[in-house]
Design an enzyme around this catalytic site. Sequence first.
Site, PDB file in Angstrom:
ATOM      1  N   TYR A  38      -1.685  -1.226  10.965  1.00 45.79           N
ATOM      2  CA  TYR A  38      -1.898  -1.484   9.531  1.00 45.79           C
ATOM      3  C   TYR A  38      -0.784  -0.853   8.692  1.00 45.79           C
ATOM      4  O   TYR A  38      -0.185  -1.514   7.840  1.00 45.79           O
ATOM      5  CB  TYR A  38      -3.265  -0.951   9.080  1.00 45.79           C
ATOM      6  CG  TYR A  38      -3.467  -1.128   7.587  1.00 45.79           C
ATOM      7  CD1 TYR A  38      -3.707  -2.389   7.053  1.00 45.79           C
ATOM      8  CD2 TYR A  38      -3.365  -0.039   6.708  1.00 45.79           C
ATOM      9  CE1 TYR A  38      -3.851  -2.569   5.685  1.00 45.79           C
ATOM     10  CE2 TYR A  38      -3.512  -0.206   5.346  1.00 45.79           C
ATOM     11  CZ  TYR A  38      -3.761  -1.474   4.836  1.00 45.79           C
ATOM     12  OH  TYR A  38      -3.880  -1.650   3.476  1.00 45.79           O
ATOM     13  N   SER A  55       0.865  -1.189   0.000  1.00 46.26           N
ATOM     14  CA  SER A  55       0.000   0.000   0.000  1.00 46.26           C
ATOM     15  C   SER A  55       0.896   1.231   0.000  1.00 46.26           C
ATOM     16  O   SER A  55       2.056   1.151   0.438  1.00 46.26           O
ATOM     17  CB  SER A  55      -0.854  -0.001   1.277  1.00 46.26           C
ATOM     18  OG  SER A  55      -1.513   1.241   1.447  1.00 46.26           O
TER      19      SER A  55
HETATM   20  N1  LIG Z   1      -8.794  -0.959  -0.771  1.00 44.67           N
HETATM   21  C1  LIG Z   1      -7.799  -0.137  -0.465  1.00 44.67           C
HETATM   22  O1  LIG Z   1      -7.985   1.090  -0.318  1.00 44.67           O
HETATM   23  C2  LIG Z   1      -6.396  -0.683  -0.356  1.00 44.67           C
HETATM   24  C3  LIG Z   1      -5.312   0.211  -0.514  1.00 44.67           C
HETATM   25  C4  LIG Z   1      -4.026  -0.281  -0.408  1.00 44.67           C
HETATM   26  C5  LIG Z   1      -3.806  -1.622  -0.166  1.00 44.67           C
HETATM   27  N2  LIG Z   1      -4.857  -2.470   0.005  1.00 44.67           N
HETATM   28  C6  LIG Z   1      -4.580  -3.881   0.285  1.00 44.67           C
HETATM   29  O2  LIG Z   1      -5.150  -4.665  -0.740  1.00 44.67           O
HETATM   30  C7  LIG Z   1      -5.355  -5.986  -0.266  1.00 44.67           C
HETATM   31  C8  LIG Z   1      -6.748  -6.448  -0.661  1.00 44.67           C
HETATM   32  O3  LIG Z   1      -7.694  -5.664   0.051  1.00 44.67           O
HETATM   33  P1  LIG Z   1      -9.044  -5.144  -0.615  1.00 44.67           P
HETATM   34  O4  LIG Z   1      -8.931  -3.671  -0.730  1.00 44.67           O
HETATM   35  O5  LIG Z   1      -9.395  -5.933  -1.807  1.00 44.67           O
HETATM   36  O6  LIG Z   1     -10.057  -5.414   0.601  1.00 44.67           O
HETATM   37  P2  LIG Z   1     -11.316  -6.388   0.740  1.00 44.67           P
HETATM   38  O7  LIG Z   1     -12.283  -6.140  -0.357  1.00 44.67           O
HETATM   39  O8  LIG Z   1     -11.780  -6.212   2.154  1.00 44.67           O
HETATM   40  O9  LIG Z   1     -10.674  -7.838   0.560  1.00 44.67           O
HETATM   41  C9  LIG Z   1      -9.838  -8.395   1.524  1.00 44.67           C
HETATM   42  C10 LIG Z   1      -9.646  -9.863   1.250  1.00 44.67           C
HETATM   43  O10 LIG Z   1      -8.777 -10.405   2.275  1.00 44.67           O
HETATM   44  C11 LIG Z   1      -9.371 -11.581   2.794  1.00 44.67           C
HETATM   45  N3  LIG Z   1      -9.023 -11.793   4.200  1.00 44.67           N
HETATM   46  C12 LIG Z   1      -9.121 -10.907   5.220  1.00 44.67           C
HETATM   47  N4  LIG Z   1      -8.821 -11.513   6.383  1.00 44.67           N
HETATM   48  C13 LIG Z   1      -8.532 -12.811   6.082  1.00 44.67           C
HETATM   49  C14 LIG Z   1      -8.177 -13.948   6.861  1.00 44.67           C
HETATM   50  N5  LIG Z   1      -8.084 -13.891   8.203  1.00 44.67           N
HETATM   51  N6  LIG Z   1      -7.938 -15.117   6.230  1.00 44.67           N
HETATM   52  C15 LIG Z   1      -8.074 -15.203   4.885  1.00 44.67           C
HETATM   53  N7  LIG Z   1      -8.407 -14.167   4.087  1.00 44.67           N
HETATM   54  C16 LIG Z   1      -8.645 -12.983   4.695  1.00 44.67           C
HETATM   55  C17 LIG Z   1     -10.883 -11.355   2.645  1.00 44.67           C
HETATM   56  O11 LIG Z   1     -11.550 -12.606   2.557  1.00 44.67           O
HETATM   57  P3  LIG Z   1     -12.515 -13.239   3.675  1.00 44.67           P
HETATM   58  O12 LIG Z   1     -13.140 -12.119   4.438  1.00 44.67           O
HETATM   59  O13 LIG Z   1     -13.480 -14.045   2.876  1.00 44.67           O
HETATM   60  O14 LIG Z   1     -11.614 -14.100   4.499  1.00 44.67           O
HETATM   61  C18 LIG Z   1     -10.943 -10.641   1.302  1.00 44.67           C
HETATM   62  O15 LIG Z   1     -10.982 -11.562   0.266  1.00 44.67           O
HETATM   63  C19 LIG Z   1      -5.114  -5.930   1.241  1.00 44.67           C
HETATM   64  O16 LIG Z   1      -3.844  -6.451   1.550  1.00 44.67           O
HETATM   65  C20 LIG Z   1      -5.179  -4.441   1.560  1.00 44.67           C
HETATM   66  O17 LIG Z   1      -4.421  -4.115   2.703  1.00 44.67           O
HETATM   67  C21 LIG Z   1      -6.141  -2.031  -0.100  1.00 44.67           C
END
Ligand SMILES: NC(=O)c1ccc[n+]([C@@H]2O[C@H](COP(=O)([O-])OP(=O)(O)OC[C@H]3O[C@@H](n4cnc5c(N)ncnc54)[C@H](OP(=O)(O)O)[C@@H]3O)[C@@H](O)[C@H]2O)c1
Length: 261
Positions: A153, A140
């Site tokens: 985080y 990120s």
């Molecule tokens: N969206 C943003 O603004 C943003 C910005 C920078 C970086 N990121 C990073 O991008 C990545 C993906 O996030 P996203 O934005 O797509 O968020 P999201 O829509 O909330 O997706 C997160 C994913 O992680 C999985 N996850 C969470 N806890 C877990 C656990 N204990 N075991 C297995 N799987 C788990 C969730 O699946 P389940 O709930 O089904 O387990 C879900 O599939 C993350 O690493 C996040 O930090 C996001």
Amino acid sequence: MAKQTALITGASAGLGREYARLFAKDGHDLVLVARRRERLDELARELAAAQGTTCMVIAADLAAPSAGQQVADQVQSAGRSIDFLVNNAGFGRRGPFAQSDVRLQLEMIDVNMRALVELTRLFLPGMLERKQGRVLNIASIAGFVPGPFMATYYASKAFVVSFTEALASELHGTGVTATASCPGPTATEFADVAGSGKSNLFRRPVADAASVARHGYRAMLAGTVVAIPGLKNKLSVQSVRIAPRAVVRAIAAKLNSVETT
Ligand SMILES: NC(=O)c1ccc[n+]([C@@H]2O[C@H](COP(=O)([O-])OP(=O)(O)OC[C@H]3O[C@@H](n4cnc5c(N)ncnc54)[C@H](OP(=O)(O)O)[C@@H]3O)[C@@H](O)[C@H]2O)c1
């Protein structure tokens, strides 16, 4: 491109689901990992219908200490080798650290860092043996700054950036690469899960998940070490390098705050 297998963690939502669609489009088989099995099954059905993709679904809680090994065991039992590892699963939680739920803070460390390290360690030897492979870690822009009110985080993402850069250097010349994709705020379930939906950061226009994933996917194929999607995000990261740290901390605190008036 010859048919290969990609393992994607956090494929049940947001960026992970978009990564799955990109790999499927290129004709690869998939191993989809997350806790919500029904979401993964639904995605597997979508990709089988659209592209004829073969998907293996593994429901796993990556916060559990043995989860990475269990995932690797299931992949091995299925006779699969992993050519692309996408460590995407992750979450944040907004709020003052002193009032936070300590179990959740530790779970965040387990999912965002420990599981990523474990899966990379487990699948890397196979890639090195075959002299080809790609590791894509989702970090990120938070990885370049301290994040008051999301302290754990932001620190976890700094770990992902540092770990991936070091790994990429070790892998030089092996045929295997490591890439850290560093998105800014993106429209996924992340903000709701983090309780950040009303924060200053997410009240601004955010990127769409499909284009952010496309940027990370291309960077991974090109073997780029650190990939930051979007000019605004690139400029933010550059400005952090020259701004006084006190200013950087104050801006990050403001972005993670909710305006009450
Ligand atoms: N969206 C943003 O603004 C943003 C910005 C920078 C970086 N990121 C990073 O991008 C990545 C993906 O996030 P996203 O934005 O797509 O968020 P999201 O829509 O909330 O997706 C997160 C994913 O992680 C999985 N996850 C969470 N806890 C877990 C656990 N204990 N075991 C297995 N799987 C788990 C969730 O699946 P389940 O709930 O089904 O387990 C879900 O599939 C993350 O690493 C996040 O930090 C996001």
